[in-house]
Design a protein around this motif. Structure first.
Motif, mmCIF file in Angstrom:
data_model
loop_
_atom_site.group_PDB
_atom_site.id
_atom_site.type_symbol
_atom_site.label_atom_id
_atom_site.label_comp_id
_atom_site.label_asym_id
_atom_site.label_seq_id
_atom_site.Cartn_x
_atom_site.Cartn_y
_atom_site.Cartn_z
ATOM 1 N N THR A 121 -2.840 -5.846 -7.535
ATOM 2 C CA THR A 121 -3.928 -5.124 -6.880
ATOM 3 C C THR A 121 -3.529 -3.650 -6.728
ATOM 4 N N ALA A 122 -4.534 -2.784 -6.658
ATOM 5 C CA ALA A 122 -4.248 -1.351 -6.635
ATOM 6 C C ALA A 122 -5.353 -0.602 -5.901
ATOM 7 N N VAL A 123 -5.016 0.594 -5.434
ATOM 8 C CA VAL A 123 -5.957 1.469 -4.725
ATOM 9 C C VAL A 123 -5.824 2.878 -5.301
ATOM 10 N N ILE A 124 -6.963 3.539 -5.515
ATOM 11 C CA ILE A 124 -6.974 4.900 -6.051
ATOM 12 C C ILE A 124 -6.580 5.886 -4.955
ATOM 13 N N LEU A 255 -3.417 5.691 -9.342
ATOM 14 C CA LEU A 255 -3.733 4.320 -8.958
ATOM 15 C C LEU A 255 -2.422 3.689 -8.509
ATOM 16 N N ASN A 256 -2.309 3.411 -7.219
ATOM 17 C CA ASN A 256 -1.091 2.837 -6.660
ATOM 18 C C ASN A 256 -1.200 1.311 -6.643
ATOM 19 N N ALA A 257 -0.403 0.662 -7.494
ATOM 20 C CA ALA A 257 -0.444 -0.790 -7.634
ATOM 21 C C ALA A 257 0.692 -1.427 -6.848
ATOM 22 N N ALA A 258 0.377 -2.508 -6.117
ATOM 23 C CA ALA A 258 1.377 -3.264 -5.356
ATOM 24 C C ALA A 258 1.974 -4.329 -6.263
ATOM 25 N N GLY A 319 -9.485 5.681 -2.595
ATOM 26 C CA GLY A 319 -9.850 4.564 -1.731
ATOM 27 C C GLY A 319 -10.496 3.413 -2.464
ATOM 28 N N MET A 320 -10.937 3.643 -3.698
ATOM 29 C CA MET A 320 -11.531 2.556 -4.480
ATOM 30 C C MET A 320 -10.479 1.493 -4.777
ATOM 31 N N PHE A 321 -10.930 0.241 -4.768
ATOM 32 C CA PHE A 321 -10.036 -0.891 -4.992
ATOM 33 C C PHE A 321 -10.143 -1.357 -6.441
ATOM 34 N N GLY A 322 -8.990 -1.755 -7.002
ATOM 35 C CA GLY A 322 -8.990 -2.218 -8.388
ATOM 36 C C GLY A 322 -7.906 -3.245 -8.650
ATOM 37 N N ARG A 323 -7.873 -3.701 -9.887
ATOM 38 C CA ARG A 323 -6.882 -4.672 -10.335
ATOM 39 C C ARG A 323 -6.277 -4.181 -11.637
ATOM 40 N N VAL A 324 -4.951 -4.237 -11.705
ATOM 41 C CA VAL A 324 -4.231 -3.715 -12.868
ATOM 42 C C VAL A 324 -3.631 -4.870 -13.649
ATOM 43 N N VAL A 325 -3.756 -4.813 -14.952
ATOM 44 C CA VAL A 325 -3.165 -5.814 -15.839
ATOM 45 C C VAL A 325 -2.095 -5.124 -16.675
ATOM 46 N N PHE A 326 -0.850 -5.526 -16.464
ATOM 47 C CA PHE A 326 0.262 -5.003 -17.250
ATOM 48 C C PHE A 326 0.495 -5.961 -18.416
ATOM 49 N N GLY A 327 0.277 -5.488 -19.613
ATOM 50 C CA GLY A 327 0.449 -6.340 -20.778
ATOM 51 C C GLY A 327 1.908 -6.641 -21.058
ATOM 52 N N GLY A 328 2.181 -7.850 -21.547
ATOM 53 C CA GLY A 328 3.536 -8.260 -21.880
ATOM 54 C C GLY A 328 3.516 -9.364 -22.923
ATOM 55 N N ALA A 329 4.672 -9.660 -23.469
ATOM 56 C CA ALA A 329 4.771 -10.679 -24.515
ATOM 57 C C ALA A 329 4.808 -12.069 -23.894
#
Length: 429
Positions: A121-124, A255-258, A319-329
């Motif tokens: 999860t992340a916040v702008i 975008l600060n991701a936890a 303050g907008m809320f988002g979701r980050v997907v870190f790609g991996g193998a």
């Protein structure tokens, strides 16, 4: 009644009293001798007692019955036929009917593919590298603030405040007088003085074109962005170097991701990420991981991943809320359901299901987690059965029975199906 009869009756009564005293003394002696040493057997059923314990503190053992020193309750007897010393190797036995009533579910450790995508999860937030501080270059008085307020979005060059600077008026008048003399050296020195007083080249050029001094100047925004602070109001005085406003640029945002601590080692600075925002559910944004901050949150055990996003059109708001997907193998790994892992803070264990309805905790070393599955790095082998639901109750019973957890280095080959005759239910069925 004759005197002889009275004598005989007295002798009989004396004998009965002596017998009663002897019996009572024997009982007292027997009780004392039975409690002098460690408990050996329960008088009611003849079962051998290993020790007594408080169910709330099962690791504390007592050799005599009595009241618990910890809780307001009597100590409970631990019998030899319930496990104890032998349970350390054979596990604790649970009635199959009881496990069925508890809704215990089982799962098999199996080799599978663990997805490489990591989601956080992340916040702008504002880009803290794109910040402009507007200061006063001289003592003056505020004449106008152009109806600005914190939160307003302004363009580059937009007026912020008009300042009356009396000291600049006298210096400009002197400069204009020297220009009329034609002395190049004096003119250059006077112009240099205006620069040192804080006047911009544009303001000096304007005075040269008009031939008149300007003691009221307009301070404009050096960049486009949002006004974070505005410390001036009409009529107030300001000093040289005072901060008038702070403006944060909006051309790019952070975008600060936890990111969970256990997943931090799989990320690398510079990798591309995909971002989904709640405000724009049908769109996907692409950013770049620019930093992994060094501090870990003590409450959530997460660290902050900083992602930089281009803010075209200024639609992305802090303050907008988002979701980050870190790609991996995607990799192959030994997997168990994440709910089967008991995390104690000092170690991770799973509850093994052994033959004949017996269960034993096993210490494991876990790796990544994705899609409800956890990677087992050590302590378990493919094919071994573990409890996926209800393991906490059985783990408590194992602790009461003194069953030791199987060390990581003692992982055995795959075990047979547990609880012969009992239907096995995989998670989700």
């Amino acid at each position: 009644m004759s005197g002889l009869s009275y004598n005989r009756l007295g002798v009989a009564l004396s004998a009965l009293v002596l017998v009663g005293i002897g019996v009572g003394t024997g009982l007292v002696i027997g009780q004392r001798s039975g409690s002098a040493g460690a408990p050996a057997a329960d008088g009611a059923g003849g079962r051998k007692v290993l020790y007594y314990y408080d169910p709330m503190y099962p690791d504390r053992k007592f050799d005599k019955p009595g009241q618990s020193p910890f809780m307001d309750m009597p100590l409970v007897a631990k019998y030899a036929d319930e496990g104890g010393a032998g349970a350390a190797s054979g596990g604790v036995r649970i009635d199959p009917a009881l496990t069925q009533n508890l809704g215990v579910r089982f799962a098999t450790a199996r080799m599978g593919s663990l997805g490489g995508d990591l989601i956080a999860t992340a916040v702008i937030d504002y880009n803290q590298r794109d910040v402009a501080i507007v200061q006063s270059r001289a003592d003056g008085f505020v004449q106008r603030v152009y109806d600005r307020a914190p939160g307003d979005v302004v363009a580059a060059g937009a007026p912020l405040v008009d300042l009356l600077v009396p000291s600049w008026g006298g210096a400009q008048t002197e400069y204009l007088a020297l220009r009329r003399t034609g002395d190049a050296a004096l003119i250059q020195a006077a112009r240099r003085r205006l620069v040192l007083l804080g006047m911009s080249d544009g303001l000096i050029a304007s005075v040269e074109r008009s031939g008149r001094p300007r003691d009221t100047i307009t301070i404009a925004s050096p960049t486009a962005g949002a006004i974070r602070t505005l410390a001036v109001r009409r009529g107030m005085s300001v000093t040289q170097g005072a901060a008038l406003a702070e403006i944060s640029g909006l051309s790019t945002v952070w975008l600060n991701a936890a990111i969970p601590e256990v997943l931090a080692g799989q990320l690398r600075v510079g990798q591309s990420v995909e971002v989904g925002l709640t405000a724009f559910p049908s769109e996907r944004f692409t950013g770049r991981l620019t930093a992994l901050l060094p501090e870990v949150s003590g409450d959530s055990r997460t660290l902050t991943g900083r992602i930089e996003l281009a803010n075209r059109g200024g639609r992305l708001r802090p303050g907008m809320f988002g979701r980050v997907v870190f790609g991996g193998a995607t990799t192959s790994a030994l997997l168990v359901p994440s709910e089967a892992v008991i995390r104690t803070g000092q170690r991770d264990i799973v509850m093994l299901a052994l033959p004949e309805g017996r269960y034993q905790p096993a210490q494991v070393r876990i790796g990544r987690e994705s899609g409800g599955q956890t990677e087992i790095l050590a302590g378990l082998r493919a094919g071994e059965q573990v409890i996926a639901s209800g393991q906490f109750l059985i783990d408590s019973e194992a602790s009461l029975s003194g069953v030791a957890a199987r060390p990581i280095g003692d992982a055995a080959p795959p075990a047979a199906s547990p609880a012969a005759g009992m239907a096995m239910k995989e998670p989700g069925r």
